[in-house]
Design an enzyme around this catalytic site. Structure first.
Site, PDB file in Angstrom:
ATOM      1  N   ASP A 134      22.274 -40.065  54.546  1.00  0.00           N
ATOM      2  CA  ASP A 134      23.286 -40.148  53.501  1.00  0.00           C
ATOM      3  C   ASP A 134      24.705 -40.146  54.059  1.00  0.00           C
ATOM      4  OD1 ASP A 134      21.494 -40.314  51.434  1.00  0.00           O
ATOM      5  OD2 ASP A 134      21.576 -38.194  50.906  1.00  0.00           O
ATOM      6  N   LYS A 147      25.991 -42.705  49.366  1.00  0.00           N
ATOM      7  CA  LYS A 147      26.447 -42.822  47.980  1.00  0.00           C
ATOM      8  C   LYS A 147      27.838 -42.213  47.886  1.00  0.00           C
ATOM      9  CE  LYS A 147      21.792 -42.146  46.048  1.00  0.00           C
ATOM     10  NZ  LYS A 147      21.091 -41.659  47.254  1.00  0.00           N
ATOM     11  N   MET A 160      30.602 -32.055  42.695  1.00  0.00           N
ATOM     12  CA  MET A 160      30.996 -33.338  42.102  1.00  0.00           C
ATOM     13  C   MET A 160      31.927 -33.147  40.909  1.00  0.00           C
ATOM     14  SD  MET A 160      27.150 -35.008  42.221  1.00  0.00           S
ATOM     15  CE  MET A 160      26.425 -33.505  41.532  1.00  0.00           C
TER      16      MET A 160
END
Length: 257
Positions: free
Chosen positions: A34, A56, A170
């Site tokens: 990732d 991502k 996030m």
């Protein structure tokens, strides 16, 4: 049939990966990694290992989740040892549960290797204990992004009345809205809050304020960042250690001495 390992790479500092994680990387035929994985960890892999980037970031995925699931199954069926290397811990906002379900559906052997999540590591490096006997006896790891079908106001209403300490993943983009809802549903506007950018890395930055002020004070903080809400943030004034140490290590006087 090969095997898939879902491995937590830790929060960014390459020294914080587990010993087991390093061993598995060292025997991998294929690694799917990732964006938030420290690429120094790929040096533990054999030279011939196939490396596939699956990063991502907000509004952009190098590979869609369905394609990642397909590749994990594809390589395992070819007899390969496959490592899915994920930032933090695979089962804490890492989609590891989705990948494990996909592997189980197709009877692909797999193993979970936990990692240190940024929700605990970033505040530790910022000098913020998530629990403290006199201050906080409960902590929750929560997402700063709600599902499309979910009522975001109801979501934050529930959390405003819940645990003493919130660790929000996030949440940078929605920080003003998060603070507004937490205040609206019961959190004191003067509740301390910290935004920690790239926790555990040499570039780590921490901005503190209150629910009332942090959206303005933390405008320069971008993803990836952890947001910590609760009275434990006040302890940073006495406990902070990492950023001072990193600054001293980079200063000319430290180099010359």
């Amino acid at each position: 049939m090969g095997k898939v390992y879902l491995v937590g790479a830790g929060p960014g500092d390459p020294d914080l990966i587990t010993v087991k994680g390093v061993k598995i990387i060292g025997q991998s035929d294929v690694i799917l990694y990732d964006r938030l994985v420290n690429e120094q960890l790929l040096d533990y892999a054999p030279e011939q290992t196939t490396r596939i980037y699956c990063g991502k970031r907000p509004d952009y995925h190098a590979l869609k989740q369905e394609e990642i699931n397909r590749l994990l199954c594809h390589y395992a069926r070819r007899g390969k040892i496959v490592t899915r290397l994920k930032g933090g811990d695979p089962f804490i906002f890492g989609r590891g549960g989705e990948e494990a379900l996909a592997l189980g559906k197709y009877q692909i052997p797999f193993e979970i290797v936990p990692g240190i999540t940024s929700g605990s590591a970033a505040p530790a490096y910022a000098g913020i204990p998530l629990t403290h006997r006199q201050i906080s006896s409960s902590v929750a790891f929560v997402s700063g992004v709600t599902r499309k079908e979910e009522d975001s106001e109801a979501y934050w209403e529930h959390l405003a009345k819940g645990p003493d300490t919130l660790c929000i993943y996030m949440g940078v983009k929605n920080l003003p809205e998060i603070c507004k809802y937490l205040i609206r549903y019961g959190r004191d506007a003067m509740t301390p809050i910290a935004a920690i950018y790239y926790g555990t890395m040499q570039v780590q930055q921490t901005v503190t304020g209150t629910l009332q002020t942090i959206a303005t004070k933390a405008k320069q903080i971008k993803n990836p960042a952890m947001i910590i809400v609760g009275d434990v943030v006040r302890l940073r004034e006495q406990i902070q250690w990492f950023e001072e140490m990193a600054y001293e290590a980079e200063s000319p006087s430290a180099v010359s001495s």
